[in-house]
Every structure is written in structure tokens, then in C-alpha cells.
Enzyme design. Sequence first.
Site, PDB file in Angstrom:
ATOM      1  N   HIS A 180      -2.843  -3.134  17.686  1.00 37.39           N
ATOM      2  CA  HIS A 180      -4.033  -2.662  18.413  1.00 37.39           C
ATOM      3  C   HIS A 180      -4.772  -1.601  17.616  1.00 37.39           C
ATOM      4  O   HIS A 180      -4.211  -1.019  16.685  1.00 37.39           O
ATOM      5  CB  HIS A 180      -3.625  -2.083  19.768  1.00 37.39           C
ATOM      6  CG  HIS A 180      -2.867  -0.787  19.660  1.00 37.39           C
ATOM      7  ND1 HIS A 180      -1.514  -0.728  19.370  1.00 37.39           N
ATOM      8  CD2 HIS A 180      -3.276   0.511  19.772  1.00 37.39           C
ATOM      9  CE1 HIS A 180      -1.131   0.531  19.329  1.00 37.39           C
ATOM     10  NE2 HIS A 180      -2.174   1.316  19.551  1.00 37.39           N
ATOM     11  N   HIS A 203      -7.607   2.491  12.985  1.00 39.48           N
ATOM     12  CA  HIS A 203      -6.550   1.782  12.257  1.00 39.48           C
ATOM     13  C   HIS A 203      -5.689   0.946  13.173  1.00 39.48           C
ATOM     14  O   HIS A 203      -5.660   1.160  14.383  1.00 39.48           O
ATOM     15  CB  HIS A 203      -5.649   2.809  11.548  1.00 39.48           C
ATOM     16  CG  HIS A 203      -5.011   3.754  12.523  1.00 39.48           C
ATOM     17  ND1 HIS A 203      -5.672   4.851  13.033  1.00 39.48           N
ATOM     18  CD2 HIS A 203      -3.789   3.745  13.120  1.00 39.48           C
ATOM     19  CE1 HIS A 203      -4.882   5.484  13.895  1.00 39.48           C
ATOM     20  NE2 HIS A 203      -3.739   4.830  13.970  1.00 39.48           N
TER      21      HIS A 203
END
Lengths: 172, 172
Positions: A116, A34
Site C-alpha cells: 500500500h 512509498h
Amino acid sequence: MKYGIAIFPSKKLQDKVNSLRKRYDPHYALIPPHITLKTPFEIEDSKISDVIEQIKAVAKETEPIHIKVDKVSSFKPVNNVVYLKIEPKDVLTALHERLEEKCDVEDTAEYSFVPHITIGQQLSDEEHNDVLGSLKLQDFEHEELVDRFQLLYQLDNGSWTVYETFHLGKEN
Amino acid sequence: MKYGIAIFPSKKLQDKVNSLRKRYDPHYALIPPHITLKTPFEIEDSKISDVIEQIKAVAKETEPIHIKVDKVSSFKPVNNVVYLKIEPKDVLTALHERLEEKCDVEDTAEYSFVPHITIGQQLSDEEHNDVLGSLKLQDFEHEELVDRFQLLYQLDNGSWTVYETFHLGKEN
């Protein structure tokens, strides 16, 4: 309860990242790959519906985001986390900031926002350098359109359950 | 991709079930505790938006469901699965059947629908009898209102990612 907000990228990217997380990320079994939009925060049960209405408003006024995997990078020396850096930073930062503001909770983020996808964490210095060095030689080129994000809550075992899906640029 | 439809019950019930699944369920790390509404089925990428519209219609015309944990039970001799039986069966069966119909895919279910939350599976006969015997002595009394369910897809490692949340009795 403790809540978090995250984007799950496409199955293709999740599968690619999971093949690495399996070896390098102790959180592998707790949540799918995620992009965190808002770090974990506490909300009282009585306030969650209001917060959800606020998040819906943010989602509605944000257009779907075309994301691109930029490169493999690391948060060292802050911590030994290896990750895929996601562009465009500005659009995601704006979404992150609107969510921080609307969730009406104190900012729990300790560091500036870097979009990220984590590949590895809690690595020893030696592991970190080995993993980062070898992944920098691999091709992670990938782009896709993100049209939704999720509100999740954390269970006692540390894993995360999705509570609500929000669609970008739409009535939710 | 392979999709499934499930209800995640409240954190309280998930935590209780997870404390047992940790020991008895090899799928513990793949998905949070859940009530399956539709067993896994394949949908082509090009058809998923249509299927989602159909599921939205089903969700809208179904009122929130007050569920109750009935008792600990087992699917033996079909397989050594120990589970919490969920009432009311009729309302959940109706929802299950409407989803089967609207998803417009061949029925992949091999057995009649029994609403349940799995506690343990792939148990040896001895383990199965021990676990079932000891859990039958425990109190699992619990009830709650279910107001949503989730569409999930399966990753290559067997774990499940939520794609969409549907609200019962509401425009979605």
C-alpha cells in the site's frame, strides 16, 4: 542503525499522493510516498554489507513488477490509516518474504503484508471516516512498471535517507 | 523532470547538521543534509537512461573521497547562506566538472563550485550574523570516506526523491 526497504513509485503518483498526505499524514515531511517492502529493522554497521549482498541477490532474481492502484482502503479497526491498495499482492508479497528471509533479521512485522501507499495516518475516528468517504469517490486509477527499490536508514529526526538503489531483474 | 546530484554524508554528520537546519533552513523537510555535486537541471524522460550511463562512467573512474569538514562559513554578500565548508575542494571540483560535462546539459551553475553542506538559508541579515557568530564558536571537526552519491528528482512540493545510487570507483 534502523533501516527500511521501500519502492518509490513514479513522480506522477508521488505528486498525487503528496497533495493528500500534506493534509492527512504527519509523516509527510519524513519520507516521499512509498510502498514499504520491509518494515524498519535494526542492523549493526558491521553486518550491513552482507545484508546488501543478500538484497542484491533477491533483486536480481525478481523481474520488474507491473503495479496497479486498486482502490482506497483503510486499516481500521487496527489503526486509522487510509491508503491506496496496490496490486498484484502475490508478486509483492513474494518479494517482501524473500527480503524478510535474506535480511537475516527477526521478522519485525506484526501484521500480514498488505502492499500500500499511505495517504493519511494518526487520524481521529471522525477525520478517518470523512477522509475515507470522500476519497472513495475519487479516481485513483494508475498503473506503472516498478524496476527498482531502495534501502533507507532513519535519522534521529525520524526522516529517511536513501543508502542504496537495487534494480529488479538485473546485476546490481 | 528536474534532477540533481548529491552526496549524503554519514548519519552522524546528517544528525548534527539537522539539529541546526531545523531552526535555520526552510528546506529542512525537503531533502536530508547533503553536498550538492550538480545543481538542479532539467532532463527529458527520453534522455535519462543515457545520462545515467554517463554518470555511471564518471562514478567508476572516481576513487572514493576522504572528506573533512573544514569550518563554518557563509556565502554573504551573495546570499545569507551559512554552511559547513568541505575539503578537499580540488577532488570534489573535479568530480563536479566531470558530471557537468557528462550530463550533457547546459551548465546551470551561476557561481563557482564550493563544496558545502547548508546549515541555514533565507536568513535575515541580523539572523545570519548571529547564527554565523555563534556557530563559529562550535566544533564541527569531522572526517569520513564518501563511497557513493545519488541522483534525485524533485517532486511538485519541492522535496527530492532518490532515483539512483552511484558507487565511486566501482562498476555500478
